[in-house]
Design an enzyme around this catalytic site. Structure first.
Site, PDB file in Angstrom:
ATOM      1  N   HIS A   1     -38.434   3.576  -6.894  1.00  0.00           N
ATOM      2  CA  HIS A   1     -37.507   4.118  -5.925  1.00  0.00           C
ATOM      3  C   HIS A   1     -38.208   4.331  -4.523  1.00  0.00           C
ATOM      4  O   HIS A   1     -39.286   4.642  -4.647  1.00  0.00           O
ATOM      5  CB  HIS A   1     -36.977   5.423  -6.568  1.00  0.00           C
ATOM      6  CG  HIS A   1     -35.775   5.798  -5.653  1.00  0.00           C
ATOM      7  ND1 HIS A   1     -35.838   6.603  -4.550  1.00  0.00           N
ATOM      8  CD2 HIS A   1     -34.430   5.629  -5.950  1.00  0.00           C
ATOM      9  CE1 HIS A   1     -34.701   6.966  -4.035  1.00  0.00           C
ATOM     10  NE2 HIS A   1     -33.798   6.291  -4.996  1.00  0.00           N
TER      11      HIS A   1
ATOM     12  N   GLU B   1     -30.649   3.341 -11.642  1.00  0.00           N
ATOM     13  CA  GLU B   1     -29.847   2.310 -11.947  1.00  0.00           C
ATOM     14  C   GLU B   1     -30.143   1.897 -13.324  1.00  0.00           C
ATOM     15  O   GLU B   1     -29.293   1.312 -14.137  1.00  0.00           O
ATOM     16  CB  GLU B   1     -30.217   1.192 -11.143  1.00  0.00           C
ATOM     17  CG  GLU B   1     -30.082   1.415  -9.656  1.00  0.00           C
ATOM     18  CD  GLU B   1     -30.999   0.556  -9.006  1.00  0.00           C
ATOM     19  OE1 GLU B   1     -31.977  -0.329  -9.384  1.00  0.00           O
ATOM     20  OE2 GLU B   1     -30.900   0.634  -7.496  1.00  0.00           O
TER      21      GLU B   1
END
Length: 380
Positions: free
Chosen positions: A262, A321
């Site tokens: 991320h 995700e």
């Protein structure tokens, strides 16, 4: 004298561009704070409508206020006739494109779409947040050659969406899972789509324009993410005994492992922890999802180990995700809808940032560093 030299930050990296009381992302600690509460404190304990009210007004609703906002948003769910017609016409385009088109027309039945007063912004926030799932559900059905189903006012925000998609009474477990998912993704600092909404709002443009622009920013794969490809990855791996070889092959080819790493978080994304628990609760009721969930957990362990081994110091941990893919597919949704599903949850957060930016009433106008030629002459 020329202008003083500017301090350049490439793509605004590391630049503080706004002050906000809405949310804070602590990437080092792996913590997401929303209006003073950690995500862990909120997820599964407040409903979507309660968190939306908190972001829009600064406080959680009283019992009577919750009844009022729930009823009002239920009343606002039906789309303007022209918007529904547009969604039907756009049945062949990707869901996120249909949602962007629909969002731009959702002000058709507003008496004064250019009203940017506090009361008008709050009303527009409720309207947009209520109608986004209706537009997406209608598009999902239209893309399968089915008639859209009108919303019901007696169901919660999440339960009503599932009813409009599947045409049957929603499973309470599934409705709670979707509610938790939308709570989890409602706001997340000054990301690209939120910044887009704030820039548009800073010009004194209207709420619908700001949210439509935010959807356009979310569509880009560098921001909208990859929950669909996560599911593709798991289905391609198929079984735990194939996982390590498959992951090593992807890393050797220089390809990204979907669902890991991320831009901000340097430890495990806290939203992944929340959605892992949501997926666990759903898996106990669905054998197919249970198998995929078990595979995902093993793939997660192997991927984290291999990423640390081959990319030491990069801290490529599980992100939101990864488990989003499991939760949304268990709800009977196709990967092509996943980014639009995210937008349905994030709309409430975008609206909150528009309201906050409007209160500041200051144009966002950064400068650029010119790197082109100077002093050119026309050939005459």
């Amino acid at each position: 004298m020329g202008s003083p030299p500017l301090k350049t930050a490439r793509n605004l990296d590391g630049v503080v561009a706004a002050s906000t009381h809405l949310s804070h992302v602590d990437g080092q600690a792996g913590q997401l704070t929303i209006a003073g509460y950690t995500l862990e404190e909120l997820a599964g304990r407040v409903t979507f409508e309660e968190l939306a009210h908190l972001l829009w007004t600064g406080s959680l609703p009283t019992s009577s206020a919750l009844v009022e906002i729930t009823r009002e948003m239920a009343r606002l769910r039906p789309l303007p006739a022209k918007t529904l017609e547009l969604v039907r016409t756009a049945s062949a385009v990707p869901p996120i494109d249909a949602l962007r088109m629909a969002a731009a027309t959702m002000s058709l039945d507003l008496k004064d779409p250019d009203d940017v007063s506090v009361a008008a912004d709050l009303a527009a926030a409720r309207m947009l947040t209520a109608r986004m799932p209706t537009a997406l559900a209608a598009h999902i059905r239209a893309s399968h050659g089915q008639e859209p189903i009108a919303p019901r006012a007696d169901l919660s925000h999440a339960a009503n969406f599932l009813y409009m998609v599947h045409g049957r009474e929603p499973d309470p477990v599934a409705a709670r899972a979707l509610d938790s998912y939308w709570v989890t993704v409602m706001d997340h600092g000054l990301n690209a789509s939120t910044f887009t909404a704030r820039v548009i709002a800073s010009t004194r443009s209207d709420m619908v324009s700001a949210v439509t622009g935010a959807i356009g920013a979310l569509k880009g794969p560098l921001h909208g993410g990859a929950p669909g490809p996560v599911l593709d990855m798991l289905l391609e791996i198929r079984s735990v005994d194939r996982a390590e070889a498959w992951l090593r092959s992807e890393l050797a080819a220089g390809r990204r492992i979907m669902g890991f790493g991320h831009r901000v978080y340097k430890v495990r994304d806290p939203r992944a922890d929340v959605l892992s628990r949501v997926a666990e609760s759903m898996g106990s009721a669905r054998l197919e999802n249970r198998q995929l969930y078990d595979l995902a957990r093993e793939v997660e362990k192997i991927a984290v180990r291999l990423l640390e081994e081959q990319k030491p110091g990069r801290n490529l941990r599980t992100n939101v995700e990864f488990f989003t893919a499991l939760v949304l597919q268990a709800l009977g949704l196709e990967p092509r809808t996943f980014v639009a599903m995210f937008a349905c949850g994030r709309t409430a957060g975008w609206c909150a940032h528009v309201i906050e930016q409007r209160a500041e009433d200051h144009l966002i106008r950064p400068q650029s560093e010119y790197t082109g030629p100077k002093g050119l002459k026309l050939a005459r």
